[in-house]
Design a protein around this motif. Structure first.
Motif, mmCIF file in Angstrom:
data_model
loop_
_atom_site.group_PDB
_atom_site.id
_atom_site.type_symbol
_atom_site.label_atom_id
_atom_site.label_comp_id
_atom_site.label_asym_id
_atom_site.label_seq_id
_atom_site.Cartn_x
_atom_site.Cartn_y
_atom_site.Cartn_z
ATOM 1 N N ARG B 47 24.377 -41.620 1.415
ATOM 2 C CA ARG B 47 25.314 -40.630 1.094
ATOM 3 C C ARG B 47 26.728 -40.945 1.507
ATOM 4 O O ARG B 47 27.766 -40.299 0.793
ATOM 5 N N ALA B 50 27.975 -43.241 -1.162
ATOM 6 C CA ALA B 50 28.238 -42.404 -2.341
ATOM 7 C C ALA B 50 29.461 -41.437 -2.395
ATOM 8 O O ALA B 50 30.267 -41.022 -3.173
ATOM 9 N N LEU B 52 29.283 -38.362 -0.652
ATOM 10 C CA LEU B 52 28.900 -37.040 -0.425
ATOM 11 C C LEU B 52 28.806 -36.625 0.951
ATOM 12 O O LEU B 52 28.827 -35.484 1.155
ATOM 13 N N PRO B 72 33.719 -38.712 -4.430
ATOM 14 C CA PRO B 72 32.643 -39.359 -5.222
ATOM 15 C C PRO B 72 32.790 -40.128 -6.632
ATOM 16 O O PRO B 72 32.268 -41.274 -6.709
ATOM 17 N N ALA B 73 33.395 -39.099 -7.411
ATOM 18 C CA ALA B 73 33.504 -39.653 -8.868
ATOM 19 C C ALA B 73 34.417 -40.831 -9.081
ATOM 20 O O ALA B 73 34.316 -41.354 -9.985
ATOM 21 N N LEU B 77 30.436 -45.208 -8.548
ATOM 22 C CA LEU B 77 28.948 -45.485 -7.975
ATOM 23 C C LEU B 77 28.169 -44.525 -9.017
ATOM 24 O O LEU B 77 28.626 -43.463 -9.399
ATOM 25 N N ALA B 78 26.728 -44.700 -9.124
ATOM 26 C CA ALA B 78 26.053 -43.666 -9.916
ATOM 27 C C ALA B 78 24.825 -43.636 -9.078
ATOM 28 O O ALA B 78 24.336 -44.561 -8.526
ATOM 29 N N MET B 79 24.267 -42.275 -8.966
ATOM 30 C CA MET B 79 23.252 -42.070 -7.979
ATOM 31 C C MET B 79 21.950 -41.577 -8.667
ATOM 32 O O MET B 79 22.155 -40.887 -9.466
ATOM 33 N N LEU B 156 22.971 -46.476 -6.895
ATOM 34 C CA LEU B 156 22.305 -45.870 -5.584
ATOM 35 C C LEU B 156 21.152 -45.190 -5.848
ATOM 36 O O LEU B 156 21.185 -44.134 -6.830
#
Lengths: 290, 333
Positions: B47, B50, B52, B72-73, B77-79, B156
């Motif tokens: 996190r 990411a 978050l 985060p955006a 990165l994609a989670m 992620l």
């Protein structure tokens, strides 16, 4: 509860409450219907002859009736808009972790526990009074002329008071709905590039739609019959400016002592409420079974 | 694209330090698995990467660019979440298209990418359904689809398979490895299941209480665990760890021996014990052997056709060349 026998026993056992409830509902309804076809005025005792639809035509052609319908709708819609929008915003606010959260939540919910008569009187005498009210003092402090709420904007003032009472209800329901929103879903949306407004629009609002439906349905039922707030503040005036349907029925039967016309008004109110209910169920009821 | 560097990254919640300062480099295109027992800080670490969670101190760099304070955006990165975090009020198509819509792509481009991702993930027939109408594995694929349409610098995964049943889990494991082969994008995968770590990873990062215990390829970790914790954590069934006299004989505080490096025999050997539970897997049989003076049974691997029964006497001979020796601090000698 599968066998014939147990089903019969079950029916027998719930019958007293069903009969009681039916009686409770049907007897007053039947009497109201009956009275609505009589010339029945308490100021003219004597015979109460059957007059057919006369009471209805009298009630429906009364200019106050049209005003009352408009006022009722304005009151319901106005309060709904204020409480749903305000309730959503307050729910978002209260959902944030903050110091003293528990106390703040109780304070926000408190207005709901104040009786309508009391809250309307408090608003009338302590806030909106043009001489002694807090708002008048505030206006004078700012050098403005005090605003006479109940004379200049009676319906808007009542909408304000009723909204104040119902805002906690909307907030409470929407807050609990908000708390059931999965935080991972919001985080996923955040990672997907949704800003705070997009998150609210695409994630929070759809999640709240069901709770908002419940709020609208329940509040509409109660808002159609707002009465105490009008009685203790404006008495439906000035003129008919703040008379809603409930108040008009009251005025007919207990101010003009015309029980027949009052009953006719009551029946009209029942029919109108059912029309509104059918429309509401059609429009937003499908939100509930999704 | 997709090189992630953590430089003295530290995270504390209030006074509790969850992750002490930590350095780690994830190379471009690598499949890195963070593995460790529950509460070891692996999800927190993910996190942090990411965005978050905010780092308490230190620096996160993505492709050389400081990303520590990026939202985060903006980190590309994609989670994929453990609960999948699908949007239940949207169809599969809208779910997958959501990041594209947020990025402001026009409808035609969105449709094209969604169709592409759906065909890769075998979701074409389900595009108009809602997540509630899909099975666990399909939901998982939708979550992955939503991640791949963004063409991120890295993926992620936060324990993505833990909600699936055992058979599906094996299948999805293969699919994710397959996806990595095809996309060649950096992937960071968090799990508490060392089997997932061993089967999928290019590089495993073993974590305990926020500390990196060892970093290396699955076989490096298996063959040369740096300390007792890694030795006990990696490998299934677990390595047998022996303290005391037997260890002292071999100049160590603790010795470890894997089940496959012990030869069982009915009549002669180094250690004598009795057979406890036997697990027959068909190809292999694992015996739990009780040695005198030892509480935990020793796990021994034998072929599928060994006929030893509960209560039988058995002799065990460790392969001395495959012994792992650890000192009093638990470090490898």
């Amino acid at each position: 509860m599968a066998t014939q026998h147990s089903r019969a026993a079950a029916r027998l056992m719930i019958s007293p409450s069903v009969i009681l409830l039916l009686g409770w509902m049907l007897i007053p309804l039947g009497l109201t219907l009956y009275f609505s076809f009589l010339r029945y005025n308490l100021l003219m005792p004597g015979a109460n002859p059957f007059v057919g639809w006369e009471n209805y035509s009298y009630f429906l052609s009364d200019p106050a009736f049209k005003a009352a319908i408009v006022n009722t709708l304005l009151l319901v819609v106005g309060v709904l808009v204020i409480t749903v929008v305000g309730g959503t915003l307050l729910a978002i606010l209260l959902d944030q972790a903050m110091w003293g959260q528990g106390i703040v939540r109780i304070l926000v919910i408190a207005p709901f526990f104040v009786m309508p008569t009391v809250s309307a009187l408090v608003w009338k005498n302590m806030f909106m009074n043009p001489v002694n009210g807090l708002f008048a003092h505030l206006a004078k402090f700012l050098g403005l002329p005090p605003f006479d709420f109940f004379a200049a904007a009676p319906l808007a003032s009542i909408i304000g008071i009723v909204s104040w009472q119902w805002l906690p209800f909307a907030t409470l329901i929407l807050l609990t709905a908000m708390q059931s929103l999965d935080s991972e879903r919001l985080e996923a949306a955040e990672m997907d590039g949704a800003g705070p407004l997009s998150r609210f629009w695409y994630m929070v609002l759809p999640h709240l739609s069901r709770a908002i439906t419940v709020v609208i349905l329940i509040q509409t039922i109660f808002l159609l019959s707002v009465f105490a707030e009008i009685l203790v503040t404006t008495n439906g005036g000035p003129g008919n400016a703040s008379t809603n349907l409930t108040y008009l029925v009251y005025a007919e039967s207990l101010l003009r002592f015309d029980v027949g016309t009052g009953s006719a008004g009551g029946v009209v109110a029942i029919i109108l409420a059912n029309i509104v209910a059918i429309f509401l169920m059609r429009m937003i009821g499908k939100n509930l079974d999704a | 694209m997709g090189r992630i560097t953590l430089d003295k990254v530290r995270k504390a919640f209030g006074d509790v330090e969850v992750i002490p300062p930590l350095d780690l480099t994830i190379e471009e295109g690598e499949f890195v698995v963070f593995v460790g027992p529950s509460g070891c800080g692996k999800s927190t670490l993910l996190r942090l990467i990411a965005g978050l969670e905010d780092v308490s101190s230190g620096e996160i760099r993505i492709d050389g660019q400081n990303a520590t304070d990026l939202p985060p955006a903006k980190r590309r990165l994609a989670m994929v979440f453990q609960s999948y975090a699908l949007y239940p009020h949207m169809t599969v198509r809208k779910n997958i298209a959501f990041p594209l819509k947020m990025a402001g792509l026009d409808q035609a481009a969105q449709d094209k990418k969604v169709e592409g991702a759906a065909s890769v993930l075998n979701l074409t027939d389900y595009l108009e359904r809602r997540p509630g109408q899909l099975s666990g594995g399909q939901r998982q694929r939708v979550a992955i689809g939503r991640a791949i349409v963004r063409e991120p610098a890295a993926f992620l995964f936060d324990e993505p398979l833990s909600n699936l049943d055992a058979a599906l889990r094996v299948g999805m494991r293969m699919e994710i490895s397959e996806l990595h082969e095809r996309l060649k994008t950096t992937m960071i995968y968090v799990t508490h299941d060392q089997v997932e770590a061993m089967t999928m990873a290019d590089k495993i990062v073993v974590l305990r209480a926020g500390n990196i215990e060892q970093v290396g390829s699955p076989l490096e970790l298996y063959r040369a665990p740096r300390n007792v914790f890694v030795a006990g954590f990696i490998g299934s069934p677990k390595m047998n760890l022996i303290d005391g006299e037997e260890a002292a004989k071999r100049n160590a505080h603790t010795i470890g021996i894997r089940p496959e490096h012990i030869t069982p025999s009915p009549d002669a050997g180094t250690w004598e014990g009795t057979v406890g539970v036997a697990e027959h897997l068909g190809s292999d049989t694992f015996f739990h052997v009780h040695l005198p003076g030892r509480e935990e049974p020793m796990t021994v691997r034998a072929g599928g056709e060994v006929s030893l029964h509960h209560g039988d006497k058995i002799f065990l001979t460790p392969d001395e060349t495959q012994l792992h020796r650890f000192d009093a601090q638990g470090l490898r000698i």
